[in-house]
Design a protein around this motif. Structure first.
Motif, PDB file in Angstrom:
ATOM      1  N   GLY A 258      -7.394   5.536  17.168  1.00  0.00           N
ATOM      2  CA  GLY A 258      -7.301   4.264  16.465  1.00  0.00           C
ATOM      3  C   GLY A 258      -8.422   3.313  16.814  1.00  0.00           C
ATOM      4  O   GLY A 258      -8.429   2.160  16.381  1.00  0.00           O
TER       5      GLY A 258
ATOM      6  N   VAL B 100      -1.686   3.508   3.549  1.00  0.00           N
ATOM      7  CA  VAL B 100      -2.616   2.873   4.489  1.00  0.00           C
ATOM      8  C   VAL B 100      -1.840   1.912   5.389  1.00  0.00           C
ATOM      9  O   VAL B 100      -1.272   0.929   4.919  1.00  0.00           O
ATOM     10  CB  VAL B 100      -3.733   2.117   3.743  1.00  0.00           C
TER      11      VAL B 100
ATOM     12  N   TYR C 238       0.853  -1.194   0.000  1.00  0.00           N
ATOM     13  CA  TYR C 238       0.000   0.000   0.000  1.00  0.00           C
ATOM     14  C   TYR C 238       0.884   1.238   0.000  1.00  0.00           C
ATOM     15  O   TYR C 238       2.070   1.168   0.338  1.00  0.00           O
ATOM     16  CB  TYR C 238      -0.911   0.003   1.230  1.00  0.00           C
TER      17      TYR C 238
ATOM     18  N   SER D  74      -3.436   7.431  -2.291  1.00  0.00           N
ATOM     19  CA  SER D  74      -3.064   8.824  -2.494  1.00  0.00           C
ATOM     20  C   SER D  74      -3.200   9.212  -3.974  1.00  0.00           C
ATOM     21  O   SER D  74      -3.414   8.361  -4.839  1.00  0.00           O
ATOM     22  CB  SER D  74      -1.611   9.044  -2.055  1.00  0.00           C
TER      23      SER D  74
ATOM     24  N   GLN E 124     -10.636   6.526  14.330  1.00  0.00           N
ATOM     25  CA  GLN E 124      -9.560   6.283  13.366  1.00  0.00           C
ATOM     26  C   GLN E 124      -9.039   7.610  12.824  1.00  0.00           C
ATOM     27  O   GLN E 124      -9.823   8.496  12.484  1.00  0.00           O
ATOM     28  CB  GLN E 124     -10.071   5.418  12.212  1.00  0.00           C
ATOM     29  N   LEU E 125      -7.717   7.707  12.722  1.00  0.00           N
ATOM     30  CA  LEU E 125      -7.092   8.928  12.217  1.00  0.00           C
ATOM     31  C   LEU E 125      -6.254   8.607  10.988  1.00  0.00           C
ATOM     32  O   LEU E 125      -5.621   7.557  10.920  1.00  0.00           O
ATOM     33  CB  LEU E 125      -6.199   9.556  13.290  1.00  0.00           C
ATOM     34  N   HIS E 126      -6.235   9.521  10.034  1.00  0.00           N
ATOM     35  CA  HIS E 126      -5.534   9.251   8.779  1.00  0.00           C
ATOM     36  C   HIS E 126      -4.659  10.409   8.313  1.00  0.00           C
ATOM     37  O   HIS E 126      -4.129  10.353   7.199  1.00  0.00           O
ATOM     38  CB  HIS E 126      -6.555   8.911   7.685  1.00  0.00           C
ATOM     39  N   ASP E 127      -4.486  11.433   9.129  1.00  0.00           N
ATOM     40  CA  ASP E 127      -3.679  12.564   8.663  1.00  0.00           C
ATOM     41  C   ASP E 127      -2.713  13.009   9.752  1.00  0.00           C
ATOM     42  O   ASP E 127      -2.955  12.851  10.953  1.00  0.00           O
ATOM     43  CB  ASP E 127      -4.574  13.729   8.238  1.00  0.00           C
ATOM     44  N   ASP E 128      -1.605  13.582   9.315  1.00  0.00           N
ATOM     45  CA  ASP E 128      -0.535  13.980  10.223  1.00  0.00           C
ATOM     46  C   ASP E 128      -0.935  15.142  11.122  1.00  0.00           C
ATOM     47  O   ASP E 128      -0.511  15.214  12.280  1.00  0.00           O
ATOM     48  CB  ASP E 128       0.716  14.362   9.419  1.00  0.00           C
TER      49      ASP E 128
ATOM     50  N   ILE F 169      -3.263   1.599  15.135  1.00  0.00           N
ATOM     51  CA  ILE F 169      -4.261   1.036  14.241  1.00  0.00           C
ATOM     52  C   ILE F 169      -4.878  -0.171  14.940  1.00  0.00           C
ATOM     53  O   ILE F 169      -4.173  -1.021  15.467  1.00  0.00           O
ATOM     54  CB  ILE F 169      -3.621   0.635  12.904  1.00  0.00           C
TER      55      ILE F 169
ATOM     56  N   ARG G  58       3.044   3.964   5.746  1.00  0.00           N
ATOM     57  CA  ARG G  58       3.442   5.326   6.112  1.00  0.00           C
ATOM     58  C   ARG G  58       4.950   5.432   6.225  1.00  0.00           C
ATOM     59  O   ARG G  58       5.553   6.424   5.800  1.00  0.00           O
ATOM     60  CB  ARG G  58       2.769   5.738   7.422  1.00  0.00           C
TER      61      ARG G  58
END
Length: 416
Positions: free
Chosen positions: A275, A12, A9, A42, A294-298, A240, A17
Motif C-alpha cells: 500500500g 477502488v 466506486y 471494472s 500499491q496492490l489491486h488484486d486478490d 491504502i 471492495r
C-alpha cells in the motif's frame, strides 16, 4: 428479489471492495443484484455507471467540487452538498430494495435518501452517516448530541460546517424508515449512541470475502514469488496509503518496532509493507523493510498474507478491518489495538493479539507473543483460518443479508 446497491466506486478502495463483495455474494446465492456507482473501473456488466460523455466528465470532477467548502483539512470530511442524478437511475432499474454503502465524494446528496420509495438498508462503511461530515471521529464524541466546533475542521464555532451538515441530516431523515447494518459491534454501538440513529434499527453483519480465493498457500512458495527471505520472520503491515493515512497507525507501528528491538529480534525479523512505496528519504524502522507498493488484486494479496508470520493492523479506529479478515483467511494471525471494529475479528490470544488501545509497548508485546513460540504460532495460524471459515465467508454474509432483506420486504408489504 431485485437488489440495487449504491456506492461511489465499484472496486477502488476498501469500502468499494466490501460493497462489491456483498454484491457478488448475493449473486452467488441467486439474488438479482446490481450496483449503481458514480465511477466504474471494472468491466462487470452488473455494475451500472454513467455512459453519456457529459455525465462522465461531471462525475470526474465531483470529488474535487465536493471539497470546495473545505479549508484544506487533512481529514476525510464530506459535506455532500452537490445535487445528484440518482433518483431517475433508481426508478429505471426498479429494485425491490435499495442498499446504500459508501456514497460520499459528491455522489449522493443528503436529501436524496428520503426520496427513495423502496425499503432501504444502509451498510455502514465508516461513521459518516451519523456525524456532521467526518468519516471517523477520532477522540471527538460531539455526534452523540449534535455537531459543531469540529476539531477536524479546526473550528471553535458551534455553528460551523459540521453543524450545518448534521442539521441537514436531522431534518431530511427525521421520519425516514431505514435499517442500518454495521460490520462490527463497535461501529453499531457508535451509531446507536448518535443523535441521528439512536431510534433506528441497527443490525450487525460482518463483511465477507471469498475464502476460496483468500486461503493459505505454502509459505515457501509465497516467499519465492515475492523474493522474501526463507529464514527470517516476516512482519506484515499494509493499507491504502499505508504510511500516510494517520488513522492506519503507521506512526504508532514505528514506535512499537523500536520496543520490539528490546525483545532481541534485530537479526530475526524483516518487514513487508504493502500500500506504499519506499519513501524518499527512506525511514529507518530498525529492520530490513520490503516495500511492495500499491496492490489491486486478490491473488497478490493472498500471496503476501501467506508469506508473512504475523499481520499488524495498528489502526486508531476501524469500522471492521478487511486486511485483518483477509489475513486470517490466509492463516496469518493478526495483532491490533482493541476497542474498535478489529475486536470482532481477532480473538485475543486465539488467532492473534489485541493490544491495549494505542499502547505501543503492548502492541510490541503482542508481536513478540505471536512470534516467540513456533508451536503456538502454528496453532494461531490454524485458528485464524478456522475463524474466517466460520464467520467471514462471502456466502454466509450474503445469506444473512438475504434473510434481512426478506424480513424487511415482508414487513413493507404488510404495511402497504
Amino acid at each position: 428479489m431485485k437488489v440495487l446497491h449504491l456506492n461511489t466506486y465499484d472496486i477502488v478502495g476498501g469500502a468499494a471492495r466490501a460493497a462489491y463483495r456483498l454484491h457478488k455474494g448475493l449473486q452467488g446465492i441467486g439474488v438479482q443484484s446490481k450496483m449503481l456507482v458514480q465511477t466504474k473501473v471494472s468491466d462487470d456488466y452488473s455494475v451500472i455507471a454513467p455512459t453519456f460523455w457529459l455525465d462522465k466528465i461531471v462525475n470526474k470532477f465531483r470529488p474535487s467540487l465536493a471539497k470546495l467548502t473545505l479549508d484544506n483539512t487533512q481529514q476525510l470530511f464530506s459535506p455532500q452538498w452537490l445535487p445528484d442524478n440518482i433518483m431517475p437511475k433508481i426508478k429505471q432499474n426498479q429494485p425491490d430494495i435499495v442498499n446504500l454503502n459508501w456514497v460520499c465524494d459528491g455522489y449522493f446528496q443528503i436529501e436524496t435518501l428520503a426520496k427513495i420509495p423502496q425499503p432501504k438498508i444502509w451498510t455502514l462503511m465508516d461513521m459518516w452517516a451519523f456525524t456532521g461530515g467526518c468519516h471517523y471521529s477520532n477522540t471527538c464524541d460531539r455526534y452523540i448530541n449534535s455537531c459543531g466546533a469540529c476539531p477536524q475542521l479546526h473550528s471553535y464555532k458551534d455553528q460551523d460546517l459540521s453543524s450545518w451538515v448534521w442539521k441537514r441530516k436531522v431534518n431530511a431523515w427525521r421520519n425516514i424508515n431505514i435499517t442500518i447494518v454495521s460490520p462490527s459491534n463497535w461501529l453499531a454501538k457508535c451509531a446507536k449512541s448518535s443523535s441521528i440513529f439512536q431510534d433506528t434499527r441497527i443490525e450487525v453483519i460482518p463483511f465477507g470475502l471469498d475464502i476460496n480465493r483468500y486461503k493459505p498457500i505454502p509459505q515457501k512458495i509465497a516467499r519465492d514469488i515475492l523474493h522474501l527471505s526463507q529464514h527470517k520472520l516476516i512482519v506484515l503491515f499494509g493499507a491504502i496509503q499505508a504510511t500516510n493515512d494517520l488513522r492506519k497507525g503507521f506512526q504508532l507501528l514505528k514506535i512499537a518496532l523500536q520496543h520490539l528491538r528490546q525483545f532481541g529480534y534485530q537479526d530475526k525479523i524483516e518487514l513487508a509493507i504493502f500500500g506504499a512505496s519506499q519513501p524518499d528519504p527512506p525511514v529507518d524502522l530498525g529492520f530490513r523493510t520490503h516495500y511492495l507498493g500499491q496492490l489491486h488484486d486478490d491473488i497478490t494479496l493472498q500471496i503476501i498474507y501467506s508469506a508473512a508470520n504475523v499481520m499488524i493492523v495498528p489502526s486508531l479506529q476501524e469500522a471492521f478491518g478487511q486486511t485483518a479478515s483477509e489475513s486470517l483467511a490466509c492463516g496469518t494471525p493478526v495483532v491490533a489495538f482493541d476497542g474498535n471494529g478489529l475486536s470482532d475479528i481477532i480473538n485475543h490470544q486465539q488467532n492473534g493479539y489485541l493490544a491495549k488501545p494505542l499502547d505501543t509497548y503492548d502492541l510490541a508485546k503482542g508481536i513478540n507473543w505471536v512470534l516467540e513460540d513456533s508451536d503456538r504460532l502454528q496453532r494461531l495460524s490454524y485458528r485464524a483460518r478456522e475463524k474466517a471459515e466460520q464467520e467471514f465467508s462471502q456466502e454466509l454474509q450474503a445469506k444473512r443479508y438475504l434473510s434481512l432483506f426478506e424480513e424487511i420486504m415482508s414487513s413493507h408489504s404488510s404495511k402497504s
